[in-house]
Design a protein around this motif. Sequence first.
Motif, PDB file in Angstrom:
ATOM      1  N   THR A  74       1.054  -1.406   0.378  1.00  0.00           N
ATOM      2  CA  THR A  74       0.207  -0.063   0.057  1.00  0.00           C
ATOM      3  C   THR A  74       0.903   0.980   0.437  1.00  0.00           C
ATOM      4  O   THR A  74       0.047   2.105  -0.343  1.00  0.00           O
ATOM      5  CB  THR A  74      -0.962   0.539   0.924  1.00  0.00           C
ATOM      6  N   LEU A  75       2.207   0.967   0.046  1.00  0.00           N
ATOM      7  CA  LEU A  75       2.816   2.445   0.308  1.00  0.00           C
ATOM      8  C   LEU A  75       3.764   3.025  -1.079  1.00  0.00           C
ATOM      9  O   LEU A  75       3.419   2.386  -1.734  1.00  0.00           O
ATOM     10  CB  LEU A  75       4.065   1.996   0.959  1.00  0.00           C
ATOM     11  N   THR A  76       3.641   3.803  -1.171  1.00  0.00           N
ATOM     12  CA  THR A  76       4.453   4.582  -2.523  1.00  0.00           C
ATOM     13  C   THR A  76       5.353   3.531  -2.820  1.00  0.00           C
ATOM     14  O   THR A  76       6.354   3.558  -1.841  1.00  0.00           O
ATOM     15  CB  THR A  76       4.417   5.887  -2.652  1.00  0.00           C
ATOM     16  N   GLU A  77       5.831   3.706  -3.994  1.00  0.00           N
ATOM     17  CA  GLU A  77       7.400   3.205  -4.303  1.00  0.00           C
ATOM     18  C   GLU A  77       8.708   4.022  -3.680  1.00  0.00           C
ATOM     19  O   GLU A  77       9.751   2.574  -2.815  1.00  0.00           O
ATOM     20  CB  GLU A  77       7.703   3.167  -5.745  1.00  0.00           C
ATOM     21  N   ASP A 109       5.909   8.657   7.254  1.00  0.00           N
ATOM     22  CA  ASP A 109       5.237   8.907   6.345  1.00  0.00           C
ATOM     23  C   ASP A 109       4.650   7.374   6.257  1.00  0.00           C
ATOM     24  O   ASP A 109       3.760   6.719   5.822  1.00  0.00           O
ATOM     25  CB  ASP A 109       4.972   9.501   4.410  1.00  0.00           C
ATOM     26  N   GLY A 110       5.947   6.703   5.454  1.00  0.00           N
ATOM     27  CA  GLY A 110       5.682   4.782   5.434  1.00  0.00           C
ATOM     28  C   GLY A 110       5.724   4.228   6.177  1.00  0.00           C
ATOM     29  O   GLY A 110       4.463   3.406   6.044  1.00  0.00           O
ATOM     30  N   GLN A 124       8.386   5.354  -0.810  1.00  0.00           N
ATOM     31  CA  GLN A 124       8.384   4.937   0.816  1.00  0.00           C
ATOM     32  C   GLN A 124       8.883   3.178   0.680  1.00  0.00           C
ATOM     33  O   GLN A 124       9.284   3.440   1.944  1.00  0.00           O
ATOM     34  CB  GLN A 124       6.902   5.329   1.572  1.00  0.00           C
ATOM     35  N   ARG A 125       7.749   2.734  -0.174  1.00  0.00           N
ATOM     36  CA  ARG A 125       8.658   1.159   0.482  1.00  0.00           C
ATOM     37  C   ARG A 125       9.958   0.756   0.121  1.00  0.00           C
ATOM     38  O   ARG A 125      10.494   0.117   0.950  1.00  0.00           O
ATOM     39  CB  ARG A 125       7.729   0.341  -1.122  1.00  0.00           C
ATOM     40  N   ARG A 144      10.135  10.211   3.925  1.00  0.00           N
ATOM     41  CA  ARG A 144       9.672   8.842   3.227  1.00  0.00           C
ATOM     42  C   ARG A 144       9.053   7.717   4.125  1.00  0.00           C
ATOM     43  O   ARG A 144       8.214   7.054   4.481  1.00  0.00           O
ATOM     44  CB  ARG A 144      10.453   8.527   2.253  1.00  0.00           C
ATOM     45  N   ARG A 180       1.539   4.671   7.708  1.00  0.00           N
ATOM     46  CA  ARG A 180       0.779   4.169   6.815  1.00  0.00           C
ATOM     47  C   ARG A 180       0.755   2.355   7.204  1.00  0.00           C
ATOM     48  O   ARG A 180      -0.306   1.936   6.969  1.00  0.00           O
ATOM     49  CB  ARG A 180       0.884   4.195   4.949  1.00  0.00           C
TER      50      ARG A 180
END
Length: 194
Positions: free
Chosen positions: A142-145, A181-182, A147-148, A178, A185
């Motif tokens: 579900t994380l952005t690339e 925020d990651g 963040q992941r 990042r 989430r």
Amino acid sequence: MKEAVYIGSDPSRRPDLEALMRSVACGDEQAFAGLYDAVAGPVLGVVRAVLRDRAQSEEVTQDVLVEVWRTAPRFEAARGTAVNWVLTLAHRRAVDRVRFAEATAARDHRAALLDRLPEYDEVAEQVEIRLERERVRRCLRTLTELQRQSVTLAYYRGLTYREVAAQLSVPLGTVKTRLRDGLIRLRDCLGVSA
């Protein structure tokens, strides 16, 4: 007149086993010695036919003959001959030994299998760990690339914030944002309270 020829011993010289058995029932040790001499060979033969092991057969034969000494008062001539009674005891005792050996082997086999199986708690723990890993993987998707990548490098590869920044060629402040925020989430996705 011709004389009768006997194979084996002359029947007139064989001991009267029923009479010996009655004397043994009264505790006559001499009678038991005579009975022992007369039936020990046939008892060993019956036991050996069942067990097929010489040492065990000899042990069971001794057990049977001790049982004959102890239980001689139970012998009833009206129900059969003394030799048949003794041989029946021998056969039963030999079969009991076989059953005991088989039961022991089966019990040992089951115990060995239980030793190889993990305990219930261990299995439950492994299942929980696998389920937790799957939840984390699902939440990572579900994380952005960006963040992941940051979370994976920092928490799965063990890199410091500076090393993550160098690896991704981005400023240190950006990596920290990042990651923060990651992780927020991930926390929300996993349902972990702060």
